[in-house]
Scaffold this motif. Structure first.
Motif, PDB file in Angstrom:
ATOM      1  N   ARG A 113       0.870  -1.197   0.000  1.00  0.00           N
ATOM      2  CA  ARG A 113       0.000   0.000   0.000  1.00  0.00           C
ATOM      3  C   ARG A 113       0.894   1.230   0.000  1.00  0.00           C
ATOM      4  N   GLU A 115       1.284   4.129   1.315  1.00  0.00           N
ATOM      5  CA  GLU A 115       0.903   5.003   2.430  1.00  0.00           C
ATOM      6  C   GLU A 115       2.095   5.853   2.816  1.00  0.00           C
ATOM      7  N   GLY A 120       5.227   1.325  12.189  1.00  0.00           N
ATOM      8  CA  GLY A 120       4.030   0.475  12.125  1.00  0.00           C
ATOM      9  C   GLY A 120       3.215   0.636  10.855  1.00  0.00           C
ATOM     10  N   ARG A 121       3.722   1.448   9.920  1.00  0.00           N
ATOM     11  CA  ARG A 121       2.983   1.660   8.673  1.00  0.00           C
ATOM     12  C   ARG A 121       3.996   1.698   7.530  1.00  0.00           C
ATOM     13  N   TYR A 122       3.947   0.710   6.679  1.00  0.00           N
ATOM     14  CA  TYR A 122       4.954   0.573   5.634  1.00  0.00           C
ATOM     15  C   TYR A 122       4.281   0.380   4.280  1.00  0.00           C
ATOM     16  N   GLN A 127       1.142  -9.777   6.252  1.00  0.00           N
ATOM     17  CA  GLN A 127      -0.029 -10.196   7.028  1.00  0.00           C
ATOM     18  C   GLN A 127      -0.106 -11.713   7.091  1.00  0.00           C
ATOM     19  N   LYS A 210      -8.897   9.194  11.154  1.00  0.00           N
ATOM     20  CA  LYS A 210      -7.901   9.311  12.225  1.00  0.00           C
ATOM     21  C   LYS A 210      -7.610  10.789  12.530  1.00  0.00           C
ATOM     22  N   ARG A 258     -14.718  -0.812   9.727  1.00  0.00           N
ATOM     23  CA  ARG A 258     -13.483  -1.238   9.090  1.00  0.00           C
ATOM     24  C   ARG A 258     -13.254  -0.402   7.849  1.00  0.00           C
ATOM     25  N   THR A 280      -3.432  -1.033  16.039  1.00  0.00           N
ATOM     26  CA  THR A 280      -4.244  -2.204  15.675  1.00  0.00           C
ATOM     27  C   THR A 280      -3.342  -3.294  15.114  1.00  0.00           C
ATOM     28  N   VAL A 281      -3.279  -4.394  15.840  1.00  0.00           N
ATOM     29  CA  VAL A 281      -2.394  -5.483  15.456  1.00  0.00           C
ATOM     30  C   VAL A 281      -3.129  -6.476  14.566  1.00  0.00           C
ATOM     31  N   ARG A 310       3.646  -5.141  13.106  1.00  0.00           N
ATOM     32  CA  ARG A 310       3.180  -4.612  14.395  1.00  0.00           C
ATOM     33  C   ARG A 310       3.244  -5.678  15.480  1.00  0.00           C
TER      34      ARG A 310
HETATM   35  P1  ATP Z   1      -5.060   1.059   9.682  1.00  0.00           P
HETATM   36  O1  ATP Z   1      -6.351   1.590  10.235  1.00  0.00           O
HETATM   37  O2  ATP Z   1      -3.981   0.930  10.708  1.00  0.00           O
HETATM   38  O3  ATP Z   1      -4.636   1.746   8.435  1.00  0.00           O
HETATM   39  P2  ATP Z   1      -6.343  -0.938   8.090  1.00  0.00           P
HETATM   40  O4  ATP Z   1      -7.744  -0.881   8.535  1.00  0.00           O
HETATM   41  O5  ATP Z   1      -5.966  -0.264   6.824  1.00  0.00           O
HETATM   42  O6  ATP Z   1      -5.378  -0.447   9.283  1.00  0.00           O
HETATM   43  P3  ATP Z   1      -6.429  -3.755   7.460  1.00  0.00           P
HETATM   44  O7  ATP Z   1      -6.583  -3.547   6.024  1.00  0.00           O
HETATM   45  O8  ATP Z   1      -7.585  -4.222   8.245  1.00  0.00           O
HETATM   46  O9  ATP Z   1      -5.815  -2.426   8.118  1.00  0.00           O
HETATM   47  O10 ATP Z   1      -5.191  -4.703   7.733  1.00  0.00           O
HETATM   48  C1  ATP Z   1      -5.126  -5.576   8.859  1.00  0.00           C
HETATM   49  C2  ATP Z   1      -3.857  -5.327   9.653  1.00  0.00           C
HETATM   50  O11 ATP Z   1      -2.725  -5.216   8.814  1.00  0.00           O
HETATM   51  C3  ATP Z   1      -3.851  -4.012  10.415  1.00  0.00           C
HETATM   52  O12 ATP Z   1      -4.535  -4.140  11.626  1.00  0.00           O
HETATM   53  C4  ATP Z   1      -2.373  -3.802  10.632  1.00  0.00           C
HETATM   54  O13 ATP Z   1      -1.903  -4.594  11.716  1.00  0.00           O
HETATM   55  C5  ATP Z   1      -1.779  -4.322   9.348  1.00  0.00           C
HETATM   56  N1  ATP Z   1      -1.503  -3.228   8.419  1.00  0.00           N
HETATM   57  C6  ATP Z   1      -2.364  -2.588   7.591  1.00  0.00           C
HETATM   58  N2  ATP Z   1      -1.735  -1.646   6.849  1.00  0.00           N
HETATM   59  C7  ATP Z   1      -0.433  -1.694   7.221  1.00  0.00           C
HETATM   60  C8  ATP Z   1       0.744  -0.982   6.828  1.00  0.00           C
HETATM   61  N3  ATP Z   1       0.696  -0.050   5.872  1.00  0.00           N
HETATM   62  N4  ATP Z   1       1.916  -1.286   7.416  1.00  0.00           N
HETATM   63  C9  ATP Z   1       1.981  -2.246   8.377  1.00  0.00           C
HETATM   64  N5  ATP Z   1       0.920  -2.946   8.778  1.00  0.00           N
HETATM   65  C10 ATP Z   1      -0.276  -2.695   8.228  1.00  0.00           C
END
Ligand code: ATP
Ligand code: MG
Length: 427
Positions: A113, A115, A120-122, A127, A210, A258, A280-281, A310
């Motif tokens: 993604r 982002e 914690g966000r890459y 997953q 957020k 979600r 959110t893990v 995470r």
């Molecule tokens: P967030 O609200 O943190 O952006 P999300 O709702 O986009 O999360 P999901 O698509 O439900 O996340 O993904 C499930 C899990 O994958 C998240 O809870 C998180 O632990 C992990 N995750 C999601 N995006 C990322 C990211 N860019 N980098 C690292 N971990 C991620």
């Protein structure tokens, strides 16, 4: 020397030292999932862009601005997978796994993604995803939560809070949507730009914002719970009862929605305050409409995805031990020719006996070989020089205890070491 090329921003190298913890987590997850009857599935990391657009929804962060989309040489629009559920459902439908049956599946791997990278966000992250198909009752929702709770227990992870909510049926959600839009229109002045845009396309997503300025608006918004249809309400109460029966504490968070469009009824997240903003893990829920939306027969489904970066970070903070398995024995041939050859053969025999063995390659003095032996983490070094070879013996040196060096007959070395290494802590 030419300039070194660097990795893409937000995409990490995972080095051996950090990976031992990842491996511990992955092994634990596999153990737990297998114990519940889930089987692994693998599918491509690239799919047709249309798959994600249709399943995740056009008005979502992912589809609007986070996908790695490109044209391949045929001019087809392809996308690196931003999440696994869409690909899993596509594969399940295409291979006839979801028709008139229940199916418990899991997968693990990288997701992509675009982002803003931060802790914690890459942009490439990993997953473990779990999906259960063909079961519409809340027992499977509970089972999925049990799987995660057991995984935390097995790993010794503490301090994760389970938050749950129900999004109801699409019809109930449509009714709530009207109420919410009305409320948000009244708050128009307070809405940030993203939320204004979502107001028309996907107003529920405003609740997922957020943005700090949005928090009071969200807190005062009408609750989805009060608009739930009767059956969703029962489904949710049943789930709560199952969690209570299993002694799994939870908190109902009526604002929990979600990021993806396809959820219905149950949604849940495991959240920690220990990781800062990205707390959110693990997140999941029910998505009864998705299989049909992707061209299969209508099939209820529920699942979750946990973020390995995470979880590994949290595990490291809590000093969870990794799965490191260094060699148990270091073979040091102190010479070339026949000695080196005997070293190779001996190392093979030890591996035949089930031991983890590192062979010293490239020669060197006794001192330098012992230094490497120590660094390898092995408990024993086997020294094989001229004098040992002449009498078909090796010198066994315990690197971790003050013990006299011992000469052992070559043929007896495997049994000798196995006896000493068995039962002891695997180092
Ligand atoms: P967030 O609200 O943190 O952006 P999300 O709702 O986009 O999360 P999901 O698509 O439900 O996340 O993904 C499930 C899990 O994958 C998240 O809870 C998180 O632990 C992990 N995750 C999601 N995006 C990322 C990211 N860019 N980098 C690292 N971990 C991620
Ligand atoms: Mg996100």
């Amino acid at each position: 020397m030419s300039k070194a090329i660097q990795a893409i921003r937000g995409m990490n190298d995972l080095l051996p030292e950090a990976l031992s913890l990842w491996q511990r987590i992955e092994q634990a997850a596999e153990t737990v999932l297998t114990a519940y009857g889930y089987r692994e599935i693998r599918f491509p990391v690239i799919e047709k862009t249309e798959l994600y657009k249709r399943s995740i929804g056009e008005v979502t962060d992912i589809v609007e601005k986070e996908m790695y989309t490109f044209e391949d040489r045929n001019g087809d629009s392809l996308t690196l997978r931003p999440e696994g559920t869409a690909g899993c459902v596509r594969a399940g439908v295409e291979n006839g796994l979801l028709h008139n049956q229940t199916q418990r599946l899991w997968y693990a791997g990288p997701m992509f993604r675009h982002e803003r990278p931060q802790k914690g966000r890459y942009r490439q992250f990993h997953q473990i995803g779990v999906e259960a198909f063909g079961i519409g009752t809340p027992d499977i929702d509970a089972e999925l939560i049990f799987v995660t709770a057991r995984l935390w227990r097995l790993l010794g992870i503490r301090g994760l809070e389970l938050q749950i909510n129900s999004l109801g049926t699409p019809a109930a959600r449509a009714r709530y949507r009207q109420v919410l839009v009305e409320y948000l229109r009244g708050q128009h002045e307070q809405l940030d730009e993203d939320s204004r845009r979502r107001l028309d396309g996907n107003p529920l997503r405003v609740l997922d914002s957020k943005h700090p300025a949005m928090q009071p608006v969200i807190a005062a918004a009408p609750s989805l719970h009060e608009h739930l249809d009767e059956e969703s309400r029962r489904h949710f109460e049943q789930l709560c009862a199952y969690l209570e029966a299993a002694n799994i504490p939870y908190r109902v968070n009526p604002r929990l929605v979600r990021g993806l469009d396809y959820y219905t009824r149950t949604v849940f997240e495991w959240v920690t305050t220990d990781l800062g903003a990205q707390g959110t893990v693990c997140a999941g829920g029910r998505y009864d409409g998705l299989v049909e939306l992707l061209g299969g027969q209508s099939t209820p489904a529920a699942g979750f995805a946990l973020g390995l970066e995470r979880l590994a970070e949290l595990a490291a903070l809590q000093q969870v031990a990794g799965a490191e398995r260094p060699p148990q024995v270091y073979v040091a041939p102190l010479g070339e020719g026949k000695i080196a050859q005997q070293g190779l053969v001996l190392a093979e025999q030890l591996r035949d006996a089930g031991l983890r063995v590192e062979l010293h390659c490239g020669g060197g003095s006794l001192k330098s070989q012992l230094k490497r032996a120590d660094r390898s983490g092995a408990r024993y070094a086997l020294l094989l020089g001229e004098s040992e070879l002449a009498v078909a013996q090796v010198s066994v040196k315990n690197l971790r205890a003050d013990e006299p060096q011992q000469l052992v007959r070559m043929t007896e070395v495997p049994a000798f070491l196995c006896a000493r290494l068995a039962g002891g802590p695997v180092q």
